[in-house]
Motif scaffolding. Structure first.
Motif, mmCIF file in Angstrom:
data_model
loop_
_atom_site.group_PDB
_atom_site.id
_atom_site.type_symbol
_atom_site.label_atom_id
_atom_site.label_comp_id
_atom_site.label_asym_id
_atom_site.label_seq_id
_atom_site.Cartn_x
_atom_site.Cartn_y
_atom_site.Cartn_z
ATOM 1 N N ARG A 46 52.258 -8.660 -31.541
ATOM 2 C CA ARG A 46 51.660 -8.150 -32.768
ATOM 3 C C ARG A 46 52.786 -7.532 -33.596
ATOM 4 O O ARG A 46 53.520 -6.659 -33.112
ATOM 5 N N THR A 48 54.043 -6.621 -37.968
ATOM 6 C CA THR A 48 53.611 -6.577 -39.355
ATOM 7 C C THR A 48 54.639 -5.903 -40.237
ATOM 8 O O THR A 48 55.382 -5.012 -39.783
ATOM 9 N N VAL A 54 50.428 0.759 -39.956
ATOM 10 C CA VAL A 54 49.771 -0.534 -40.156
ATOM 11 C C VAL A 54 49.659 -1.262 -38.817
ATOM 12 O O VAL A 54 48.610 -1.822 -38.477
ATOM 13 N N LEU A 55 50.752 -1.258 -38.059
ATOM 14 C CA LEU A 55 50.736 -1.896 -36.743
ATOM 15 C C LEU A 55 49.781 -1.167 -35.799
ATOM 16 O O LEU A 55 48.991 -1.808 -35.078
ATOM 17 N N ASP A 57 47.162 0.644 -36.463
ATOM 18 C CA ASP A 57 45.768 0.361 -36.821
ATOM 19 C C ASP A 57 45.372 -1.048 -36.405
ATOM 20 O O ASP A 57 44.231 -1.291 -35.975
ATOM 21 N N LEU A 58 46.299 -1.987 -36.525
ATOM 22 C CA LEU A 58 46.027 -3.383 -36.177
ATOM 23 C C LEU A 58 45.639 -3.533 -34.712
ATOM 24 O O LEU A 58 44.777 -4.347 -34.364
ATOM 25 N N ILE A 59 46.285 -2.733 -33.828
ATOM 26 C CA ILE A 59 46.019 -2.860 -32.385
ATOM 27 C C ILE A 59 45.284 -1.635 -31.840
ATOM 28 O O ILE A 59 45.266 -1.404 -30.635
ATOM 29 N N HIS A 60 44.676 -0.862 -32.767
ATOM 30 C CA HIS A 60 43.876 0.300 -32.391
ATOM 31 C C HIS A 60 44.617 1.236 -31.435
ATOM 32 O O HIS A 60 44.149 1.559 -30.342
ATOM 33 N N ASP A 84 56.026 -10.323 -42.225
ATOM 34 C CA ASP A 84 55.466 -10.397 -40.878
ATOM 35 C C ASP A 84 56.234 -11.369 -39.991
ATOM 36 O O ASP A 84 56.434 -11.119 -38.795
#
Length: 612
Positions: A46, A48, A54-55, A57-60, A84
Motif C-alpha cells: 500500500r 500513496t 493519507v496512507l 487512513d487508507l489502511i485504517h 503513487d
C-alpha cells in the motif's frame, strides 16, 4: 531525507511501521508506503502520494494489513515525480520481492536497459525499481535470496540503504547499506531496521550501526551481519541514551519552537563538561602541540547552516590562531582539486553525521593526507566513525527541518576548539583566554533571559511578514550570522531573502533597494558598530525600512536611525553570534507562522541530505 523502517517479530507489523514513519516525518517526504507479508495474504503493498495520514487512513492505521514482517518508507522524490506509482516500496515484476531504498543508484539507466533487453517490464520512473527487478533477475538464477542480494549489490554503483522482503522467505528481513545511514534495533518482540533512531526508540535502545558494504539478515529472534565477502561480522552494540520525550513536542505548537527554547540547556550541555578548572579540556581530541604548530592551513567543510558555522569560525579562528582558515562548501570541495596534505587539518561539520556531500569531502581530504576532525550531533553516525577525531555537540535530537539548537551548539563547540588550539599554539594571551571562557559559561543564562521576553519579535513578524524580498546586511561576524538568519527565513517562510556584507552594498546590491524594501541590519559586532550605522543610514536614504539587531549597550543609538530595533545581551565579540542568532531564528519562525507555512516540514526540504 527519505525514511526507512523495517520490522520482523511477534506482533502486527503495519502499526509499528506507521508509527516509525510518523516519527521520521521531519526528515521531509512527498509520498509514503508499506509492504507487509503474511502466510495467508502474501505480500501486501500500500503506497500513496502525500502525507503519511493519507496512507494511514487508507489502511485504517495498519489494521487492514496482516503479518509480522514488513518494511515502510517515506520518499523525497529524486527520480520521477511524486505520485503513487513512484512511491516506495517497489516490487519486482513477479510480485515476490519488495524493497525500500534511500540513496541514488548512479548506473540505474544502464541496468534498466539491460533488464529491458531481458524482457523485464518497468512501471515507475525510479532508480529504485531497478534494484527490485535486478534482485528478481538474480534470484531466478540462484534461488537463494542472500546470494541474489550479494550479486545485485556488486553490480550497483551509487549509495543505498535497502530494506528487502521476499514472499519465499516468510520470516526474514534483509538490509544493506552503502553511503546512506541504516541501523539495526534489537527488541524484545522482534528486530528492526531504520534510517533514523527516532523511528524505533519507543521499542528499543539497543542498536548497531551498519557499515558500508554490510548485509544483515533479521528474523524475530536473531540478527546476522555479513561483510561484502559474505563473511560474518561481529558488531558493537550502542545504547541510545536520550528519552523518547526528547523527540516529542512537549506542549509546543512546533518542534522548531521547542528546539529554539531548548538552546540554553543544549549550549550548557555542550560547554560545561569541556571547561574544567578554568581551561578547555577536550578529552576526545588527540592533537599534539607539535602537530598543531606544523599546520600550514585549516579547512572547514560543511553544507547549509553548518557551513555558516564555518564562516563565523573563520573570523574567530584566524584571529585566535594566526593561521589561514578556508571555509568551503562540501559539495564543491572534492571538485576543486583542494590543496590538502599532511600539514592540513580538515574540520567537517554535520548535524546528522550522514550528509553525503560532507562525507565525500572528508574522504577526499583523508585520501590526500589531511587529518580530519568531525563536529557532529549523532553518536555512531558515518562521519563520526570515519573521521580521525570526533567531537559531539550533545544537542539531543533535533526534529524540525530548519536547524536551531544544532547550529548554536556547533558554534560554541567550534569556539571551544578554537580556544583549545590557540592555547596549544600560545597565540592567545591569558587575560583574553580567561575573559572568553568566563563569558562562554554565561551564555546559557543570557540566552535564557532573552528567550523569556520575545513579544517584540512576534510584533515585528506581524508587521513585516508580507514582504516579498528581505535583505540582511552586516560586517564581519554580523555578516556571517546574517547568512544563517537569511537562510532560516527563506527555508520556512518561502520569502526571498539574501545576506550581504554591508561594504558590498555600493558594489551592486544597493540598486535593489527601493522605498519599502525591508532590510535587517545587524549591528552586534561592537568593533564595527559605527560602520554598521553608516550602512543603515545608506539604505534608509534609498527608502528602505530597517529592522535592526544590536546589543543592549548600542540600542539607544540604533533606535535613532532604524525603524525598529531588537537588542540582545552583550557578550564577548567572538561569542556574540551564539546569542544574536536567536532573535533571527525567532523572527523566521513567527514570520512563517503569520504566513501559515508548514514550519517543521517546509516544502522541498529534508532534514538529512543523503544524496548528492
Amino acid at each position: 531525507m527519505c525514511g526507512i523502517i523495517g520490522f520482523v517479530g511477534k506482533e502486527p507489523a503495519a502499526p509499528i511501521l506507521l508509527e516509525g514513519l510518523e516519527r521520521m516525518e521531519y526528515r521531509g517526504y512527498d509520498s509514503a508506503g508499506v509492504a507487509v507479508r503474511s502466510e495467508t495474504a502474501g505480500l501486501q503493498i500500500r503506497k500513496t502520494k502525500g502525507r503519511l495520514k493519507v496512507l494511514s487512513d487508507l489502511i485504517h492505521g495498519g489494521a487492514d494489513l496482516e503479518g509480522e514482517l514488513g518494511i515502510g518508507h517515506t520518499r523525497w522524490a529524486t527520480h520521477g515525480e511524486p505520485n503513487d506509482i513512484n512511491a516506495h516500496p517497489h516490487v519486482s515484476e513477479n510480485g515476490r520481492i519488495a524493497i525500500v531504498h534511500n540513496g541514488i543508484i548512479e548506473n540505474y539507466l544502464e541496468l534498466k536497459e539491460h533488464l529491458m533487453r531481458q524482457g523485464v517490464r518497468f512501471t515507475s520512473d525510479t532508480d529504485t525499481e531497478v534494484v527490485a527487478q535486478l534482485l528478481e533477475f538474480h534470484y531466478n538464477e540462484c534461488r537463494n535470496m542472500l546470494e541474489a542480494v550479494g550479486r545485485c549489490l556488486r553490480r550497483i554503483e551509487g549509495s543505498y540503504a535497502l530494506g528487502i522482503i521476499c514472499a519465499d522467505y516468510p520470516n526474514a528481513l534483509i538490509a544493506a547499506r552503502k553511503d546512506s545511514p541504516l541501523i539495526i534495533g534489537y527488541g524484545q518482540n522482534g528486530n528492526f531496521i531504520a534510517s533514523d533512531v527516532t523511528a524505533i526508540i519507543k521499542h528499543t535502545r539497543d542498536v548497531v550501526y551498519m557499515d558500508d558494504g554490510e548485509i544483515a539478515v533479521l528474523t524475530a529472534d536473531s540478527v546476522d551481519v555479513f561483510d561484502d565477502e559474505m563473511l560474518p561480522v561481529e558488531k558493537t552494540h550502542s545504547v541510545i541514551d536520550w528519552d523518547v520525550s526528547a523527540a516529542e513536542k512537549g506542549g509546543y505548537a512546533h518542534f522548531m519552537a521547542k528546539e529554539i527554547m531548548e538552546q540554553p540547556e543544549a549550549v550548557r550541555k555542550t560547554i560545561s563538561p569541556r571547561i574544567r578548572d578554568g581551561r578547555v579540556v577536550l578529552d576526545d581530541l588527540h592533537l599534539t602541540a607539535d602537530y598543531v604548530r606544523g599546520l600550514s592551513r585549516i579547512f572547514i567543510i560543511a553544507c547549509g547552516s553548518s557551513y555558516h558555522v564555518g564562516v563565523v569560525s573563520k573570523y574567530s579562528w584566524e584571529k585566535l590562531l594566526r593561521r589561514p582558515v578556508e571555509v568551503m562548501l562540501a559539495s564543491e570541495f572534492r571538485y576543486c582539486d583542494p590543496l590538502v596534505d599532511e600539514k592540513t587539518l580538515v574540520i567537517v561539520i554535520s548535524q546528522s553525521g550522514e550528509t553525503l556531500d560532507t562525507m565525500a569531502a572528508m574522504r577526499e581530504a583523508r585520501r590526500r593526507g589531511g587529518r580530519t576532525l568531525a563536529i557532529v550531533n549523532v553518536v555512531g553516525s558515518s562521519i563520526a566513525r570515519e573521521a580521525d577525531d570526533v567531537l559531539y555537540t550533545w544537542a539531543g535530537p533535533e526534529i524540525a527541518v530548519a536547524t536551531t539548537k544544532a547550529y548554536t551548539t556547533q558554534l560554541v563547540l567550534m569556539d571551544l576548539v578554537g580556544l583549545y588550539l590557540a592555547d596549544l599554539l600560545g597565540t592567545v594571551e591569558k587575560p583574553a583566554y580567561e575573559a572568553i571562557l568566563s563569558e562562554m559559561q554565561l551564555l546559557p543564562e543570557k540566552m535564557q533571559g532573552f528567550l523569556a521576553h520575545t513579544e517584540d519579535i512576534q510584533y515585528f513578524a506581524s508587521r513585516y511578514f508580507n514582504h516579498d524580498s528581505i535583505f540582511f546586511i552586516g560586517r564581519n561576524l554580523d555578516y556571517a550570522m546574517g547568512l544563517e538568519g537569511s537562510l532560516k527565513l527563506k527555508e520556512i517562510s518561502y520569502i526571498h531573502s539574501e545576506a550581504y556584507a554591508s561594504g558590498e552594498l555600493k558594489h551592486g546590491t544597493i540598486s535593489l533597494i527601493e522605498p519599502g524594501t525591508l532590510v535587517v541590519a545587524l549591528g552586534t559586532y561592537a568593533p564595527l558598530f559605527d560602520k554598521a550605522m553608516s550602512n543603515v543610514v545608506e539604505v534608509k536614504a534609498r527608502g528602505a525600512e530597517v529592522l535592526a539587531l544590536t546589543t543592549e549597550p548600542f540600542r539607544e543609538r540604533m533606535e535613532k536611525t532604524a525603524d525598529a530595533t531588537i537588542s540582545v545581551p552583550e557578550t564577548h565579540p567572538m561569542l556574540q553570534p551564539s546569542l544574536s542568532v536567536v532573535p533571527l531564528q525567532l523572527f523566521a519562525y513567527y514570520v512563517a507562522l503569520q504566513r501559515g507555512c508548514d514550519i517543521d516540514k517546509p516544502r522541498n526540504l529534508a532534514k538529512s541530505v543523503t544524496v548528492e
